[in-house]
Design a protein around this motif. Structure first.
Motif, PDB file in Angstrom:
ATOM      1  N   THR A  86       0.818  -1.213   0.000  1.00 55.21           N
ATOM      2  CA  THR A  86       0.000   0.000   0.000  1.00 55.21           C
ATOM      3  C   THR A  86       0.855   1.267   0.000  1.00 55.21           C
ATOM      4  O   THR A  86       0.511   2.250  -0.661  1.00 55.21           O
ATOM      5  CB  THR A  86      -0.934   0.010   1.222  1.00 55.21           C
ATOM      6  OG1 THR A  86      -0.156  -0.211   2.417  1.00 55.21           O
ATOM      7  CG2 THR A  86      -1.992  -1.071   1.117  1.00 55.21           C
TER       8      THR A  86
ATOM      9  N   GLN B  53      -2.632   8.966 -10.253  1.00 55.86           N
ATOM     10  CA  GLN B  53      -3.274   9.016  -8.944  1.00 55.86           C
ATOM     11  C   GLN B  53      -4.360  10.087  -8.922  1.00 55.86           C
ATOM     12  O   GLN B  53      -4.096  11.247  -9.218  1.00 55.86           O
ATOM     13  CB  GLN B  53      -2.253   9.351  -7.850  1.00 55.86           C
ATOM     14  CG  GLN B  53      -1.137   8.339  -7.727  1.00 55.86           C
ATOM     15  CD  GLN B  53      -0.224   8.681  -6.558  1.00 55.86           C
ATOM     16  OE1 GLN B  53      -0.653   8.775  -5.431  1.00 55.86           O
ATOM     17  NE2 GLN B  53       1.048   8.864  -6.835  1.00 55.86           N
TER      18      GLN B  53
ATOM     19  N   SER C 186       3.834   1.645  -1.346  1.00 55.38           N
ATOM     20  CA  SER C 186       4.395   1.808  -2.688  1.00 55.38           C
ATOM     21  C   SER C 186       3.370   2.374  -3.662  1.00 55.38           C
ATOM     22  O   SER C 186       3.695   3.195  -4.529  1.00 55.38           O
ATOM     23  CB  SER C 186       4.911   0.460  -3.213  1.00 55.38           C
ATOM     24  OG  SER C 186       5.943  -0.032  -2.390  1.00 55.38           O
ATOM     25  N   LEU C 187       2.115   1.954  -3.527  1.00 55.12           N
ATOM     26  CA  LEU C 187       1.054   2.487  -4.380  1.00 55.12           C
ATOM     27  C   LEU C 187       0.872   3.986  -4.172  1.00 55.12           C
ATOM     28  O   LEU C 187       0.484   4.707  -5.094  1.00 55.12           O
ATOM     29  CB  LEU C 187      -0.266   1.763  -4.101  1.00 55.12           C
ATOM     30  CG  LEU C 187      -0.394   0.330  -4.615  1.00 55.12           C
ATOM     31  CD1 LEU C 187      -1.697  -0.289  -4.143  1.00 55.12           C
ATOM     32  CD2 LEU C 187      -0.319   0.292  -6.142  1.00 55.12           C
ATOM     33  N   THR C 188       1.168   4.462  -2.972  1.00 53.19           N
ATOM     34  CA  THR C 188       0.999   5.877  -2.672  1.00 53.19           C
ATOM     35  C   THR C 188       2.186   6.712  -3.116  1.00 53.19           C
ATOM     36  O   THR C 188       2.023   7.754  -3.756  1.00 53.19           O
ATOM     37  CB  THR C 188       0.788   6.080  -1.160  1.00 53.19           C
ATOM     38  OG1 THR C 188      -0.375   5.356  -0.761  1.00 53.19           O
ATOM     39  CG2 THR C 188       0.609   7.548  -0.815  1.00 53.19           C
TER      40      THR C 188
ATOM     41  N   LYS D  12      -5.966   7.974  -3.882  1.00 56.43           N
ATOM     42  CA  LYS D  12      -4.871   8.182  -2.928  1.00 56.43           C
ATOM     43  C   LYS D  12      -5.385   8.104  -1.489  1.00 56.43           C
ATOM     44  O   LYS D  12      -4.729   7.539  -0.616  1.00 56.43           O
ATOM     45  CB  LYS D  12      -4.193   9.531  -3.174  1.00 56.43           C
ATOM     46  CG  LYS D  12      -3.024   9.802  -2.232  1.00 56.43           C
ATOM     47  CD  LYS D  12      -2.289  11.044  -2.617  1.00 56.43           C
ATOM     48  CE  LYS D  12      -1.203  11.366  -1.594  1.00 56.43           C
ATOM     49  NZ  LYS D  12      -0.237  10.293  -1.426  1.00 56.43           N
TER      50      LYS D  12
ATOM     51  N   ARG E 154       4.072   5.559  -7.273  1.00 58.32           N
ATOM     52  CA  ARG E 154       3.342   5.625  -8.524  1.00 58.32           C
ATOM     53  C   ARG E 154       3.509   6.998  -9.152  1.00 58.32           C
ATOM     54  O   ARG E 154       3.664   7.999  -8.447  1.00 58.32           O
ATOM     55  CB  ARG E 154       1.847   5.369  -8.304  1.00 58.32           C
ATOM     56  CG  ARG E 154       1.469   3.922  -8.111  1.00 58.32           C
ATOM     57  CD  ARG E 154      -0.018   3.724  -8.293  1.00 58.32           C
ATOM     58  NE  ARG E 154      -0.807   4.610  -7.448  1.00 58.32           N
ATOM     59  CZ  ARG E 154      -2.124   4.720  -7.533  1.00 58.32           C
ATOM     60  NH1 ARG E 154      -2.798   4.026  -8.434  1.00 58.32           N
ATOM     61  NH2 ARG E 154      -2.780   5.543  -6.728  1.00 58.32           N
TER      62      ARG E 154
ATOM     63  N   VAL F  57      -6.006   4.389  -0.659  1.00 59.87           N
ATOM     64  CA  VAL F  57      -4.758   3.650  -0.427  1.00 59.87           C
ATOM     65  C   VAL F  57      -4.139   4.086   0.896  1.00 59.87           C
ATOM     66  O   VAL F  57      -3.656   3.253   1.676  1.00 59.87           O
ATOM     67  CB  VAL F  57      -3.775   3.869  -1.593  1.00 59.87           C
ATOM     68  CG1 VAL F  57      -2.437   3.203  -1.286  1.00 59.87           C
ATOM     69  CG2 VAL F  57      -4.343   3.307  -2.884  1.00 59.87           C
TER      70      VAL F  57
END
Length: 316
Positions: free
Chosen positions: A254, A266, A256-258, A271, A261, A274
């Motif tokens: 989670t 996003q 890394s997704l924030t 955002k 990316r 996540v």
């Protein structure tokens, strides 16, 4: 540039999730329930691993520190988020925003390093079982825990000091439910390229470096497990680190997704969702994962409950 022709921002408005009062009340009840479970679960882990003689090992020492970190991590954001959901004013002072950002970076970075220390502990336990008690002695475990907690100081001080020194002269509405770096950075009234490059470098250093240590540890662990001749032995060895592996996957996945990316991919809504995962949901799941997947923790909880029951019986 300085705020020459404009008044410098003295407070921010946290827009949160929605402005619909009915939805806000529902979210308040939901998040209050999640936060209650988070506190109870993590305090249960801390209590059980502190009091039960069978859990006085390095693995549970680090687990206790992880639970304390989770309590502190959620304390930075969740109470303010709950207040904002039922309050007409969702403001936070400039200093309050900087303070929230500092402790968010501090506890987040500390958790990254603590998870890597826990991976090293599992590496020694599986790959060097005969020397485990010698290597993972009390002194080393204590210094590893202190180092993990203190590792958050440099990145939190650097990120927060640089961020809050930037000029905020225009809008003050933060499209988020807490003062995170990227949404606050959008309100800066000058070019932020240098800060973004510095922030990316810090992220790679303080998130990816401990993650690399975890990868190395688990690569060695998997290689060792595959060499164990019996299926029962392999299963037992893997079970000792499976809970930690799940927690690492949730946290780093989670995060890394924030932060890793591209900006263009996003939306503010995605955002927020996540961020909600690793700031609210994951801290609740961690004690559940360790409790349900660990027979020693379940046994310690049963023993604690049994002692309480017998104590009450003896009183009567």
């Amino acid at each position: 540039m300085a705020c020459e022709n404009h008044t410098r921002v003295t407070e921010f408005i946290l827009l949160g999730f929605t402005s619909n009062p009915k939805i806000q009340v529902s979210l308040f009840i939901l998040f209050l329930g999640i936060y209650t479970v988070t506190l109870l679960g993590n305090f249960l882990i801390v209590t059980v691993t502190s009091m039960d003689p069978a859990l006085q090992t390095p693995m549970y020492f680090f687990l206790r520190n992880l639970s304390l970190l989770e309590v502190c991590f959620t304390l930075v954001m969740v109470p303010k988020m709950l207040v904002d959901l039922v309050s007409p004013r969702k403001n936070i002072s400039f200093v309050g925003c900087g303070t929230q950002m500092y402790f968010f970076f501090f506890f987040g970075s500390s958790e990254c390093f603590l998870l890597s220390m826990m991976a090293y502990d599992r590496f020694v336990a599986i790959c060097n079982p005969l020397r485990y008690s010698v290597i993972m002695n009390r002194s080393l475990c204590l210094w590893m825990a202190i180092g993990s907690w203190m590792s958050g100081v440099p990145v939190s001080m650097l990120q927060t000091a640089w961020m809050m020194a930037l000029p905020f002269c225009g809008p003050n509405a933060v499209d988020h439910f807490f003062c995170d770096g990227p949404p606050v950075l959008k309100l800066v009234t000058e070019d932020t390229t240098m800060y973004e490059m510095q922030a990316l470098a810090s992220t790679l250093l303080f998130i990816m470096f401990p993650f690399s240590l975890i990868l190395v540890s688990y690569t060695r662990i998997i290689m060792t497990i595959l060499r164990i001749p019996s299926a029962t032995g392999r299963q037992k060895a893997f079970s000792t680190c499976s809970s930690h592996l799940i927690v690492v996957s949730l946290f780093y996945g989670t995060a890394s997704l924030t932060y890793l990316r591209p900006k263009s991919s996003q939306s503010p809504e995605s955002k927020k969702l996540v961020s909600l995962s690793y700031t609210v949901i994951t801290p609740m799941l961690n004690p559940i994962i360790y409790s349900l997947r660990n027979n020693e923790v379940k046994g310690a909880v049963k023993r604690a409950v049994t002692r309480k029951v017998f104590q009450k019986i003896n009183v009567f």
